[in-house]
Design a protein around this motif. Structure first.
Motif, mmCIF file in Angstrom:
data_model
loop_
_atom_site.group_PDB
_atom_site.id
_atom_site.type_symbol
_atom_site.label_atom_id
_atom_site.label_comp_id
_atom_site.label_asym_id
_atom_site.label_seq_id
_atom_site.Cartn_x
_atom_site.Cartn_y
_atom_site.Cartn_z
ATOM 1 N N ARG A 224 3.693 -6.459 7.302
ATOM 2 C CA ARG A 224 3.417 -5.368 6.359
ATOM 3 C C ARG A 224 2.558 -5.891 5.189
ATOM 4 O O ARG A 224 1.599 -5.257 4.770
ATOM 5 C CB ARG A 224 4.734 -4.770 5.871
ATOM 6 C CG ARG A 224 4.603 -3.538 5.032
ATOM 7 C CD ARG A 224 5.940 -2.845 4.737
ATOM 8 N NE ARG A 224 6.993 -3.745 4.288
ATOM 9 C CZ ARG A 224 8.053 -4.119 5.012
ATOM 10 N NH1 ARG A 224 8.208 -3.660 6.242
ATOM 11 N NH2 ARG A 224 8.963 -4.939 4.527
ATOM 12 N N ASP B 266 -0.977 -6.524 6.476
ATOM 13 C CA ASP B 266 -1.689 -5.261 6.692
ATOM 14 C C ASP B 266 -2.159 -4.658 5.369
ATOM 15 O O ASP B 266 -3.257 -4.108 5.279
ATOM 16 C CB ASP B 266 -0.780 -4.239 7.396
ATOM 17 C CG ASP B 266 -0.604 -4.522 8.876
ATOM 18 O OD1 ASP B 266 -1.419 -5.278 9.455
ATOM 19 O OD2 ASP B 266 0.361 -3.990 9.459
ATOM 20 N N ARG B 267 -1.311 -4.730 4.351
ATOM 21 C CA ARG B 267 -1.630 -4.129 3.049
ATOM 22 C C ARG B 267 -2.687 -4.916 2.295
ATOM 23 O O ARG B 267 -3.422 -4.374 1.486
ATOM 24 C CB ARG B 267 -0.349 -4.058 2.206
ATOM 25 C CG ARG B 267 -0.557 -3.593 0.780
ATOM 26 C CD ARG B 267 0.191 -2.351 0.481
ATOM 27 N NE ARG B 267 0.203 -1.820 -0.839
ATOM 28 C CZ ARG B 267 -0.741 -1.807 -1.753
ATOM 29 N NH1 ARG B 267 -1.864 -2.418 -1.528
ATOM 30 N NH2 ARG B 267 -0.600 -1.224 -2.909
ATOM 31 N N GLU C 260 8.403 -8.480 10.451
ATOM 32 C CA GLU C 260 7.902 -7.152 10.080
ATOM 33 C C GLU C 260 7.482 -7.116 8.614
ATOM 34 O O GLU C 260 6.478 -6.502 8.254
ATOM 35 C CB GLU C 260 8.963 -6.086 10.357
ATOM 36 C CG GLU C 260 9.324 -5.927 11.819
ATOM 37 C CD GLU C 260 10.242 -7.034 12.360
ATOM 38 O OE1 GLU C 260 10.912 -7.747 11.560
ATOM 39 O OE2 GLU C 260 10.273 -7.194 13.594
#
Length: 166
Positions: free
Chosen positions: A56, A59-60, A52
Motif C-alpha cells: 500500500r 503504491d501510494r 499488504e
C-alpha cells in the motif's frame, strides 16, 4: 548541500565497496522483511509492515522507497512517503555487516533527490530515543533534532501492534 536550485552530492568515504541503490519493488518484500527482523532495536507494526501494508505504501508513493543491494542481497532500506508537502523516511536501516561504508548516506541522498524532483521541501523521520546508533547517524548527517514540538500518535486500529526486535 541542498539549495533551492541545486542538489549536489559529493561522497568521498575512502571505502571501496560495490553496492547499488535502487527503487524498492513489491517483489522485494520477503527479503526486506527478513532484513528488518535482523536489526537490533528495530520496531515493526503488525499491519503497517505486513506485505499488504508495505505494498500500500509503495503504491501510494511509487518510485520513492529505496533499497541498497550488495553481494546479491538487500542490505539496506528506506521507505519513503509524502503528502505533497512534507516527506517522511521510515525503516531506515543497514545490515550490521555493511555499516560504515556509506550505504545509509547514499540511500538517504538518493531518496532526497527523488523527493526534490517531486517538489518536496522538507523531510522528517522518527528515531526512537533509545536508538543511539540511529540518532548518532542522523546528527552526523546534519539532521536536526526538533525540541520545539511533541509527537503524538492516535491508534486507529488496536490490532496494529508494535514489536521491537531484541
Amino acid at each position: 548541500m541542498i539549495t533551492k536550485d541545486t542538489f549536489q552530492i559529493s561522497l568521498n568515504l575512502g571505502v571501496n565497496m560495490d553496492y547499488t541503490i535502487r527503487t524498492m519493488e513489491k517483489e522485494d518484500y520477503d527479503e526486506v522483511y527478513k532484513l528488518w527482523t535482523t536489526i537490533h532495536g528495530f520496531a515493526m507494526r503488525s499491519i503497517d509492515d505486513s506485505k499488504e501494508g508495505v505494498e500500500r505504501m509503495l503504491d501510494r508513493n511509487p518510485d520513492l522507497s529505496v533499497v541498497a543491494v550488495a553481494d546479491n542481497k538487500i542490505v539496506g532500506t528506506i521507505l519513503v512517503g509524502h503528502d505533497g508537502r512534507h516527506a517522511c523516511f521510515y525503516h531506515v536501516c543497514v545490515h550490521e555487516d555493511y555499516r560504515k561504508k556509506g550505504i545509509g548516506r547514499a540511500m538517504a541522498l538518493e531518496a532526497m533527490v527523488r523527493l526534490k524532483a517531486e517538489g518536496i521541501t522538507k523531510i522528517q523521520l522518527v528515531a526512537f530515543t533509545e536508538n543511539e546508533l540511529g540518532n548518532s547517524f542522523w546528527k552526523s548527517e546534519q539532521w536536526k533534532a526538533r525540541t520545539d514540538l511533541n509527537v503524538y500518535d492516535f491508534v486507529l486500529n488496536d490490532e496494529n501492534i508494535i514489536a521491537f526486535n531484541k
